[in-house]
Design a protein around this motif. Structure first.
Motif, PDB file in Angstrom:
ATOM      1  N   TYR A  33       0.853  -1.191   0.000  1.00 46.70           N
ATOM      2  CA  TYR A  33       0.000   0.000   0.000  1.00 46.70           C
ATOM      3  C   TYR A  33       0.891   1.243   0.000  1.00 46.70           C
ATOM      4  CZ  TYR A  33      -4.146  -2.678   1.569  1.00 46.70           C
ATOM      5  OH  TYR A  33      -5.197  -3.546   1.673  1.00 46.70           O
ATOM      6  N   PHE A  35       0.485   5.581   0.754  1.00 46.27           N
ATOM      7  CA  PHE A  35      -0.394   6.566   1.362  1.00 46.27           C
ATOM      8  C   PHE A  35       0.208   7.960   1.228  1.00 46.27           C
ATOM      9  CE2 PHE A  35      -2.914   3.468   3.754  1.00 46.27           C
ATOM     10  CZ  PHE A  35      -2.038   2.408   3.881  1.00 46.27           C
ATOM     11  N   TYR A  37      -0.243  11.319   3.662  1.00 47.97           N
ATOM     12  CA  TYR A  37      -0.803  11.898   4.875  1.00 47.97           C
ATOM     13  C   TYR A  37      -0.486  13.387   4.889  1.00 47.97           C
ATOM     14  CZ  TYR A  37      -1.716   7.385   7.189  1.00 47.97           C
ATOM     15  OH  TYR A  37      -2.199   6.143   7.527  1.00 47.97           O
ATOM     16  N   GLN A  39      -0.080  16.751   7.437  1.00 48.88           N
ATOM     17  CA  GLN A  39       0.128  17.161   8.825  1.00 48.88           C
ATOM     18  C   GLN A  39       0.046  18.687   8.902  1.00 48.88           C
ATOM     19  OE1 GLN A  39       4.001  16.472  10.772  1.00 48.88           O
ATOM     20  NE2 GLN A  39       2.895  15.701  12.562  1.00 48.88           N
ATOM     21  N   MET A  45      -1.743  13.787  12.131  1.00 51.92           N
ATOM     22  CA  MET A  45      -1.583  13.188  10.812  1.00 51.92           C
ATOM     23  C   MET A  45      -2.960  12.804  10.280  1.00 51.92           C
ATOM     24  SD  MET A  45       1.666  13.054  10.079  1.00 51.92           S
ATOM     25  CE  MET A  45       2.083  11.676   9.030  1.00 51.92           C
ATOM     26  N   LEU A  47      -5.092  11.232   7.029  1.00 51.74           N
ATOM     27  CA  LEU A  47      -5.007  10.469   5.789  1.00 51.74           C
ATOM     28  C   LEU A  47      -5.608  11.275   4.642  1.00 51.74           C
ATOM     29  CD1 LEU A  47      -4.407   7.755   4.336  1.00 51.74           C
ATOM     30  CD2 LEU A  47      -6.785   7.136   4.860  1.00 51.74           C
ATOM     31  N   ARG A  50      -5.094   6.823  -0.401  1.00 47.30           N
ATOM     32  CA  ARG A  50      -4.434   5.528  -0.296  1.00 47.30           C
ATOM     33  C   ARG A  50      -4.504   4.824  -1.651  1.00 47.30           C
ATOM     34  NH1 ARG A  50      -6.809   0.537   3.364  1.00 47.30           N
ATOM     35  NH2 ARG A  50      -7.293  -0.769   1.590  1.00 47.30           N
ATOM     36  N   PHE A  91       3.263  13.894   3.856  1.00 44.12           N
ATOM     37  CA  PHE A  91       4.146  12.744   3.961  1.00 44.12           C
ATOM     38  C   PHE A  91       3.643  11.616   3.080  1.00 44.12           C
ATOM     39  CE2 PHE A  91       6.991  13.963   7.330  1.00 44.12           C
ATOM     40  CZ  PHE A  91       6.291  14.897   8.079  1.00 44.12           C
ATOM     41  N   ARG A  95       3.511   0.781   3.000  1.00 42.05           N
ATOM     42  CA  ARG A  95       3.253  -0.319   3.917  1.00 42.05           C
ATOM     43  C   ARG A  95       3.313  -1.623   3.159  1.00 42.05           C
ATOM     44  NH1 ARG A  95      -0.054  -3.774   6.376  1.00 42.05           N
ATOM     45  NH2 ARG A  95      -2.062  -3.329   5.433  1.00 42.05           N
ATOM     46  N   ASP A 103       3.898  -4.948   9.668  1.00 36.28           N
ATOM     47  CA  ASP A 103       2.771  -4.032   9.677  1.00 36.28           C
ATOM     48  C   ASP A 103       3.216  -2.675  10.210  1.00 36.28           C
ATOM     49  OD1 ASP A 103      -0.234  -3.722  11.652  1.00 36.28           O
ATOM     50  OD2 ASP A 103       0.269  -2.879   9.701  1.00 36.28           O
ATOM     51  N   LYS A 104       3.992  -1.962   9.456  1.00 36.66           N
ATOM     52  CA  LYS A 104       4.401  -0.631   9.863  1.00 36.66           C
ATOM     53  C   LYS A 104       4.466   0.256   8.639  1.00 36.66           C
ATOM     54  CE  LYS A 104       9.422  -1.286   9.521  1.00 36.66           C
ATOM     55  NZ  LYS A 104      10.691  -1.247  10.286  1.00 36.66           N
ATOM     56  N   LEU A 105       4.292   1.541   8.873  1.00 39.48           N
ATOM     57  CA  LEU A 105       4.393   2.528   7.812  1.00 39.48           C
ATOM     58  C   LEU A 105       5.828   3.044   7.756  1.00 39.48           C
ATOM     59  CD1 LEU A 105       1.135   4.608   8.361  1.00 39.48           C
ATOM     60  CD2 LEU A 105       1.631   3.062   6.467  1.00 39.48           C
ATOM     61  N   PHE A 107       7.855   6.139   6.350  1.00 43.56           N
ATOM     62  CA  PHE A 107       7.550   7.495   5.916  1.00 43.56           C
ATOM     63  C   PHE A 107       8.718   8.138   5.188  1.00 43.56           C
ATOM     64  CE2 PHE A 107       3.502   8.692   7.807  1.00 43.56           C
ATOM     65  CZ  PHE A 107       3.316   7.693   8.738  1.00 43.56           C
ATOM     66  N   GLY A 108       8.390   9.019   4.247  1.00 42.78           N
ATOM     67  CA  GLY A 108       9.375   9.924   3.704  1.00 42.78           C
ATOM     68  C   GLY A 108       9.599  11.078   4.668  1.00 42.78           C
ATOM     69  N   THR A 109      10.479  11.987   4.289  1.00 39.70           N
ATOM     70  CA  THR A 109      10.830  13.102   5.170  1.00 39.70           C
ATOM     71  C   THR A 109       9.879  14.278   5.056  1.00 39.70           C
ATOM     72  OG1 THR A 109      12.381  13.837   3.485  1.00 39.70           O
ATOM     73  CG2 THR A 109      13.273  12.529   5.305  1.00 39.70           C
TER      74      THR A 109
END
Lengths: 117, 111
Positions: A33, A35, A37, A39, A45, A47, A50, A91, A95, A103-105, A107-109
């Motif tokens: 997946y 995503f 997000y 912020q 955060m 969504l 997706r 962001f 996943r 099961d973790k995301l 992330f980019g910076t």
């Protein structure tokens, strides 16, 4: 290991115009997946959109759409008719679906988007 | 609908003091729960996740720990805070390992 890269630290757009935020990722998996997000200054955060990798059709949510290029491992976000409330950090996240234990995301910076009236 | 709460919203603690951050989810049962940390100007880093009561997986070795005493409660703790523990802590939930939804976060400053 998977990585997510957002090469644009900052972007700006005029209100009502269109802006595209870039994201590339690296993975050897075929199913995953992606995503986006948002912020805002509150730092919660939220969504935005997706995309499932097995779907060829690009995801769309109102003014937000993605350009998913699986072979190029690219996942850009297009914001149409930009509004002042779109100003935020954005962001990109990845996943894995390869294992329940992953099961973790990832992330980019982030890209800071400014919207000017 | 589901909602996720975090408490407190902000916290200032001296080095060496203990820490307890709480996250609760309403409107769902048996969620997957996550703790992330965001350093200033950075993306999020997963610290812990839980797929059920008493089941905790750690992603990053550190002086933090997590516990899940109830189905919809997730707690982040430390016995002695370090300066490097300062940051923004976000709790998230997902149903059946699907999309993750985040809480409002806790801003922690260690002095």
């Amino acid at each position: 290991a998977q990585t997510v890269t957002q090469s644009q630290p900052e972007m700006s757009v005029q209100e009502a115009e269109t802006v595209t935020l870039s994201c590339t990722y690296d993975t050897s998996e075929s199913d995953y997946y992606l995503f986006w997000y948002k912020q805002p200054p509150s730092r919660q955060m939220i969504l935005v959109i997706r995309q499932e990798a097995y779907k060829q059709q690009n995801a769309t949510e109102n003014r937000f759409s993605v350009n998913f290029q699986k072979a190029a491992k690219s996942f850009s976000l297009k914001i149409s008719d930009s509004q002042l409330g779109d100003a935020a950090m954005y962001f990109c996240a990845y996943r894995s679906l390869g294992s329940y234990n992953t099961d973790k995301l990832i992330f980019g910076t982030g890209t800071r988007l400014q919207v000017f009236p | 609908s589901q909602t996720i709460h975090q408490w407190p919203a902000t916290l200032v603690q001296p080095v060496g003091s203990p820490l307890s951050l709480e996250c609760t989810v309403e409107g769902t049962s048996n969620p997957n729960l996550y703790w992330y940390r965001q350093a200033a100007g950075r993306g999020l880093q997963l610290l812990f996740y839980s797929v059920g009561i008493g089941q905790i997986s750690s992603e990053v070795p550190q002086n933090l720990s997590a516990s899940r005493p109830q189905d919809r409660q997730f707690i982040l703790s430390s016995k002695k805070l370090l300066l490097s523990d300062s940051g923004f802590y976000l709790c998230a939930w997902s149903f059946d390992a699907d999309t993750q939804y985040f809480g409002p976060g806790t801003r922690l400053t260690v002095l």
